[in-house]
Design an enzyme around this catalytic site. Structure first.
Site, PDB file in Angstrom:
ATOM      1  N   SER A   1       3.759  -2.329  10.247  1.00 57.39           N
ATOM      2  CA  SER A   1       5.218  -2.382  10.421  1.00 57.39           C
ATOM      3  C   SER A   1       5.831  -3.716   9.988  1.00 57.39           C
ATOM      4  O   SER A   1       6.754  -4.211  10.631  1.00 57.39           O
ATOM      5  CB  SER A   1       5.598  -2.040  11.867  1.00 57.39           C
ATOM      6  OG  SER A   1       5.192  -0.724  12.182  1.00 57.39           O
TER       7      SER A   1
ATOM      8  N   HIS B   1      -9.467   1.018   5.099  1.00 57.83           N
ATOM      9  CA  HIS B   1      -8.159   1.144   5.767  1.00 57.83           C
ATOM     10  C   HIS B   1      -8.323   2.057   6.985  1.00 57.83           C
ATOM     11  O   HIS B   1      -9.083   3.021   6.952  1.00 57.83           O
ATOM     12  CB  HIS B   1      -7.138   1.724   4.783  1.00 57.83           C
ATOM     13  CG  HIS B   1      -5.742   1.661   5.316  1.00 57.83           C
ATOM     14  ND1 HIS B   1      -5.271   2.560   6.245  1.00 57.83           N
ATOM     15  CD2 HIS B   1      -4.740   0.782   5.090  1.00 57.83           C
ATOM     16  CE1 HIS B   1      -4.021   2.233   6.559  1.00 57.83           C
ATOM     17  NE2 HIS B   1      -3.675   1.158   5.872  1.00 57.83           N
TER      18      HIS B   1
ATOM     19  N   GLU C   1      -6.630   4.371   8.125  1.00 62.84           N
ATOM     20  CA  GLU C   1      -6.402   5.807   7.883  1.00 62.84           C
ATOM     21  C   GLU C   1      -7.630   6.445   7.262  1.00 62.84           C
ATOM     22  O   GLU C   1      -7.922   7.615   7.503  1.00 62.84           O
ATOM     23  CB  GLU C   1      -5.154   5.994   7.000  1.00 62.84           C
ATOM     24  CG  GLU C   1      -3.886   5.710   7.806  1.00 62.84           C
ATOM     25  CD  GLU C   1      -2.725   5.167   7.002  1.00 62.84           C
ATOM     26  OE1 GLU C   1      -2.741   5.236   5.763  1.00 62.84           O
ATOM     27  OE2 GLU C   1      -1.786   4.643   7.642  1.00 62.84           O
TER      28      GLU C   1
ATOM     29  N   GLY D   1       2.855   2.064  10.936  1.00 61.61           N
ATOM     30  CA  GLY D   1       3.808   3.165  10.824  1.00 61.61           C
ATOM     31  C   GLY D   1       4.503   3.505  12.130  1.00 61.61           C
ATOM     32  O   GLY D   1       5.131   4.549  12.254  1.00 61.61           O
TER      33      GLY D   1
ATOM     34  N   ASN E   1       0.868  -1.177   0.000  1.00 59.40           N
ATOM     35  CA  ASN E   1       0.000   0.000   0.000  1.00 59.40           C
ATOM     36  C   ASN E   1       0.906   1.228   0.000  1.00 59.40           C
ATOM     37  O   ASN E   1       1.563   1.508   1.001  1.00 59.40           O
ATOM     38  CB  ASN E   1      -0.890  -0.043   1.261  1.00 59.40           C
ATOM     39  CG  ASN E   1      -1.703   1.223   1.438  1.00 59.40           C
ATOM     40  OD1 ASN E   1      -1.755   2.070   0.536  1.00 59.40           O
ATOM     41  ND2 ASN E   1      -2.341   1.362   2.603  1.00 59.40           N
TER      42      ASN E   1
ATOM     43  N   GLU F   1      -5.108  -5.124  10.457  1.00 60.52           N
ATOM     44  CA  GLU F   1      -4.078  -4.112  10.679  1.00 60.52           C
ATOM     45  C   GLU F   1      -4.336  -3.439  12.018  1.00 60.52           C
ATOM     46  O   GLU F   1      -5.151  -2.511  12.097  1.00 60.52           O
ATOM     47  CB  GLU F   1      -4.120  -3.062   9.565  1.00 60.52           C
ATOM     48  CG  GLU F   1      -3.873  -3.635   8.190  1.00 60.52           C
ATOM     49  CD  GLU F   1      -3.266  -2.600   7.241  1.00 60.52           C
ATOM     50  OE1 GLU F   1      -2.251  -2.913   6.637  1.00 60.52           O
ATOM     51  OE2 GLU F   1      -3.802  -1.491   7.142  1.00 60.52           O
TER      52      GLU F   1
ATOM     53  N   LYS G   1       0.060   4.279  -0.139  1.00 58.21           N
ATOM     54  CA  LYS G   1      -0.556   5.435   0.536  1.00 58.21           C
ATOM     55  C   LYS G   1      -0.367   6.697  -0.319  1.00 58.21           C
ATOM     56  O   LYS G   1      -0.386   6.602  -1.544  1.00 58.21           O
ATOM     57  CB  LYS G   1       0.020   5.578   1.947  1.00 58.21           C
ATOM     58  CG  LYS G   1      -0.106   4.270   2.745  1.00 58.21           C
ATOM     59  CD  LYS G   1       0.145   4.403   4.214  1.00 58.21           C
ATOM     60  CE  LYS G   1      -0.013   3.040   4.877  1.00 58.21           C
ATOM     61  NZ  LYS G   1       0.119   3.073   6.320  1.00 58.21           N
TER      62      LYS G   1
HETATM   63  P1  13P Z   1       3.222   0.261   7.689  1.00 60.08           P
HETATM   64  O1  13P Z   1       3.757  -0.998   7.067  1.00 60.08           O
HETATM   65  O2  13P Z   1       3.931   1.504   7.211  1.00 60.08           O
HETATM   66  O3  13P Z   1       3.137   0.162   9.184  1.00 60.08           O
HETATM   67  O4  13P Z   1       1.712   0.435   7.155  1.00 60.08           O
HETATM   68  C1  13P Z   1       0.841  -0.634   7.232  1.00 60.08           C
HETATM   69  C2  13P Z   1      -0.370  -0.292   6.467  1.00 60.08           C
HETATM   70  O5  13P Z   1      -1.137   0.577   6.843  1.00 60.08           O
HETATM   71  C3  13P Z   1      -0.600  -0.999   5.196  1.00 60.08           C
HETATM   72  O6  13P Z   1      -1.884  -0.750   4.700  1.00 60.08           O
END
Ligand code: 13P
Length: 253
Positions: A215, A97, A99, A175, A11, A169, A13
């Protein structure tokens, strides 16, 4: 069990301009030329989808979008429909997601509508669920997942689940550099599979891939993938660099 093909998804982002995305995709295509035992998916930003699709199209790398709107078309300035992303080359789409839930007001109800929009457009939904830190601390992880799965998957039929992927997740691991321990991840994945069995049937539970995200890095992927209910990873930060992402794809368990 269920013959689930592992999936490693990236992803991206809100990272990468079009030229950056194309360069990353080209490098990834050449690095992964010999990979056949894992399904690779990348979800670049909307602006790069069609360009990246020309590069990944002839390869086994699947393309996904990071979001879609639930309506087919209309006066919804700034939104993108399932048919649009399908026509840009996508076969997968991330839905719900954390976010999007945290910063853009997505709810289990909008997740539900988006799942149907994705299925209607011929897209495979990657349905994201997970608890935040305060919910985990309050030992509400399972009840949060119960609710997200129940409301998000409302009305979905067992055969529609054939194309769906679930991504667990934990928000506190995204992150942050904090990964769920293998025990924590396995416990939740096993629980999600039980929800699928109860909500649908044993066949759906055995066949549905459940990815872990939060992560994921080259140095923790092997431990995660060795667990019986973890069928792959949804990788954020570590998917941006193709060499690092390739290390995750080509991990050895
Ligand atoms: P990270 O791998 O940067 O922690 O992000 C995970 C994520 O949100 C994948 O959709």
């Amino acid at each position: 069990m269920g013959n689930r093909v592992p999936m490693i998804a990236g992803n991206w982002k809100m990272f990468k301009t079009c030229p950056e995305a194309l360069e990353t995709a080209r490098t990834l295509v050449s690095l992964t030329a010999g990979v056949s035992d894992v399904e690779i998916m990348i979800a670049p930003p909307f602006t790069a989808l069609s360009g990246v699709s020309e590069i990944t199209g002839p390869t086994g790398i699947q393309l996904g979008a990071q979001n879609l709107h639930w309506e087919k078309e209309g006066a919804y300035t700034g939104e993108v429909s399932g048919a649009m992303i399908y026509s840009a080359g996508c076969r997968y789409v991330l839905i719900g997601h954390s976010e999007r839930r945290q910063f853009f007001g997505e709810t289990d109800e909008t997740v539900n509508r988006k799942i149907f929009a994705a299925l209607d457009a011929g897209l495979k939904p990657v349905i994201c669920v997970g608890e935040d830190e305060s919910e985990r601390d309050a030992e509400k992880t399972f009840s949060v997942l119960d609710k997200q799965m129940e409301k998000g998957l409302k009305g979905v039929l067992p055969d529609q689940m054939g194309s769906a992927v679930i991504a667990y997740e934990p928000v506190w691991a995204i992150g942050t550099g904090k990964t769920a321990t293998p025990e924590q991840a396995q416990e939740v994945h096993e629980y999600l599979r039980k929800i699928l069995a109860a909500r649908f049937d044993d066949n759906v539970a055995a066949k549905t891939r459940i990815l872990y995200g939060g992560s994921v890095k080259p140095d923790n992927i092997s431990l995660l993938m060795a667990l019986p209910d973890i069928d792959g990873a949804l990788v954020g930060g570590a998917s941006l660099d193709p060499e690092t992402f390739f290390k995750i794809i080509s991990h050895k368990t």
